[in-house]
Design a protein around this motif. Structure first.
Motif, PDB file in Angstrom:
ATOM      1  N   THR A  19       0.863  -1.299   0.017  1.00 34.75           N
ATOM      2  CA  THR A  19       0.019   0.211  -0.168  1.00 34.75           C
ATOM      3  C   THR A  19       0.979   1.252   0.096  1.00 34.75           C
ATOM      4  OG1 THR A  19      -0.050   0.254   2.337  1.00 34.75           O
ATOM      5  CG2 THR A  19      -1.947  -1.225   1.423  1.00 34.75           C
ATOM      6  N   LEU A  20       0.344   2.401  -0.492  1.00 34.19           N
ATOM      7  CA  LEU A  20       1.122   3.571  -0.435  1.00 34.19           C
ATOM      8  C   LEU A  20       1.281   3.873   0.928  1.00 34.19           C
ATOM      9  CD1 LEU A  20      -1.286   5.576  -3.133  1.00 34.19           C
ATOM     10  CD2 LEU A  20       1.058   4.502  -3.327  1.00 34.19           C
ATOM     11  N   ARG A  21       0.368   3.732   1.844  1.00 33.95           N
ATOM     12  CA  ARG A  21       0.623   4.054   3.335  1.00 33.95           C
ATOM     13  C   ARG A  21       1.998   3.343   4.031  1.00 33.95           C
ATOM     14  NH1 ARG A  21      -3.313   2.639   8.223  1.00 33.95           N
ATOM     15  NH2 ARG A  21      -2.418   3.875   9.722  1.00 33.95           N
ATOM     16  N   VAL A  22       2.007   1.976   3.515  1.00 33.50           N
ATOM     17  CA  VAL A  22       2.951   1.388   3.968  1.00 33.50           C
ATOM     18  C   VAL A  22       4.437   1.788   3.559  1.00 33.50           C
ATOM     19  CG1 VAL A  22       4.241  -0.971   3.831  1.00 33.50           C
ATOM     20  CG2 VAL A  22       1.887  -1.003   4.678  1.00 33.50           C
ATOM     21  N   LEU A  23       4.334   2.133   2.269  1.00 38.61           N
ATOM     22  CA  LEU A  23       5.529   2.664   1.669  1.00 38.61           C
ATOM     23  C   LEU A  23       6.117   3.932   2.142  1.00 38.61           C
ATOM     24  CD1 LEU A  23       4.950   2.238  -2.115  1.00 38.61           C
ATOM     25  CD2 LEU A  23       6.670   0.999  -0.892  1.00 38.61           C
ATOM     26  N   ARG A  24       5.217   4.895   2.504  1.00 38.75           N
ATOM     27  CA  ARG A  24       5.395   6.187   3.180  1.00 38.75           C
ATOM     28  C   ARG A  24       5.931   5.935   4.515  1.00 38.75           C
ATOM     29  NH1 ARG A  24       2.813   9.068   6.615  1.00 38.75           N
ATOM     30  NH2 ARG A  24       0.438   7.755   6.029  1.00 38.75           N
ATOM     31  N   THR A  25       5.306   4.951   5.196  1.00 37.49           N
ATOM     32  CA  THR A  25       5.499   4.849   6.585  1.00 37.49           C
ATOM     33  C   THR A  25       6.980   4.297   6.674  1.00 37.49           C
ATOM     34  OG1 THR A  25       3.604   4.508   7.165  1.00 37.49           O
ATOM     35  CG2 THR A  25       5.181   3.579   8.697  1.00 37.49           C
TER      36      THR A  25
END
Length: 281
Positions: A19-25
């Motif tokens: 997910t985009l959220r995991v990549l950002r985190t």
């Protein structure tokens, strides 16, 4: 201010599932704790993530948890990733999560891939209620105890298994829970993903000729409620009605209520219980 633990789900095969959220985190945290850094570096390199990594696995899960908690108490944010899927599902992430709560560290989970849910939805079997067993224990006594519990399980059952143990596990399941409908899911989300709608017997026969390959998820139908009811009724019928009544009355249950309960257990009317008791005074 203390840092935070981020449980980050990573792909179980197809890298596009992150997910985009995991990549950002993963890019923003101070440290990534990975089950196997040699495996996870491939993922990080693919997405050009430069965050430092440290190992967190089954063999250091307690000692390393204390180290990670100290870092979070000092203000560091830590992301936890497993080799594939969601941390805490059949891996040591559950230990770190529990210890963080005990230490007052904030924890959040970033949802994403999980082999058990992917297999369940792919199986074509009932999904509303399920029992997830992950890998069965290697200890023979523990393994036997769990298999005995599964014998009367009415929910859909999910089990993980490695290919070289698959046939042995299927044979144990056949001996314990009998032949059931099931779906074998393997290589989930990968190029050679397969889902076999079959039965335990047919799958055992199939793998007498073909060698099992790939990590497997077994999704097995639960025991029908009707079968459970019939077995329970058969076990009550081994007792006489008088013995059945005594079973309840010895627990302090009133004669009237014991009649109701015995009638329900045996699938007969309360009047039939009453008539029997009159005739056998």
């Amino acid at each position: 201010m203390s840092g935070k633990l981020y449980l980050c789900a990573t792909p179980i095969g197809n890298l596009e599932d992150i997910t985009l959220r995991v990549l950002r985190t993963l890019k923003e945290v101070d440290l990534i704790a990975a089950e196997d850094t040699r495996n996870s570096i491939k993922l990080l390199n693919h997405f050009e993530i430069k965050t430092p990594m440290t190992s967190y696995h089954e063999y250091n899960k307690i000692d390393k948890a204390y180290t990670l908690i100290e870092k979070m108490q000092a203000g560091m944010n830590v992301a936890l990733i497993t080799d594939a899927g969601t941390p805490g599902i059949s891996d040591p992430g559950e230990v770190l999560t529990a210890m963080c709560y005990d230490a007052g560290i904030e924890v959040t989970s970033l949802p994403g891939p999980a082999a058990c849910i992917t297999a369940l939805t792919l199986s074509g079997l009932p999904t509303r209620r399920f029992a997830f067993e992950a890998f069965l224990p290697s200890d023979k006594k523990e393994r036997r105890a769990i298999l005995e519990e599964l014998k009367d399980e009415t929910r859909t059952i999910i089990i993980y298994e490695a290919p070289h143990h698959l046939v042995g596990t299927l044979q144990e399941l056949r001996e314990t829970i009998g032949n059931r409908r099931m779906t074998l899911c393997r290589e989930l989300t990968k190029k050679h993903e397969t889902a076999f709608r079959t039965t335990i017997d047919d799958l055992i026969d199939y793998y007498q000729k073909d060698k099992p390959l790939g990590e497997c998820v077994l999704v097995i139908e639960g025991k029908s409620r009707q079968a459970v009811k019939e077995e329970e009724q058969a076990s009550w019928e081994e007792l006489s009605i008088q013995e059945h009544m005594e079973f309840y009355e010895k627990q302090g249950i009133s004669h009237k209520d014991a009649m109701k309960m015995a009638a329900k257990d045996r699938g007969i009317t309360k009047r039939e219980i009453y008539q029997y008791l009159l005739e056998h005074k």
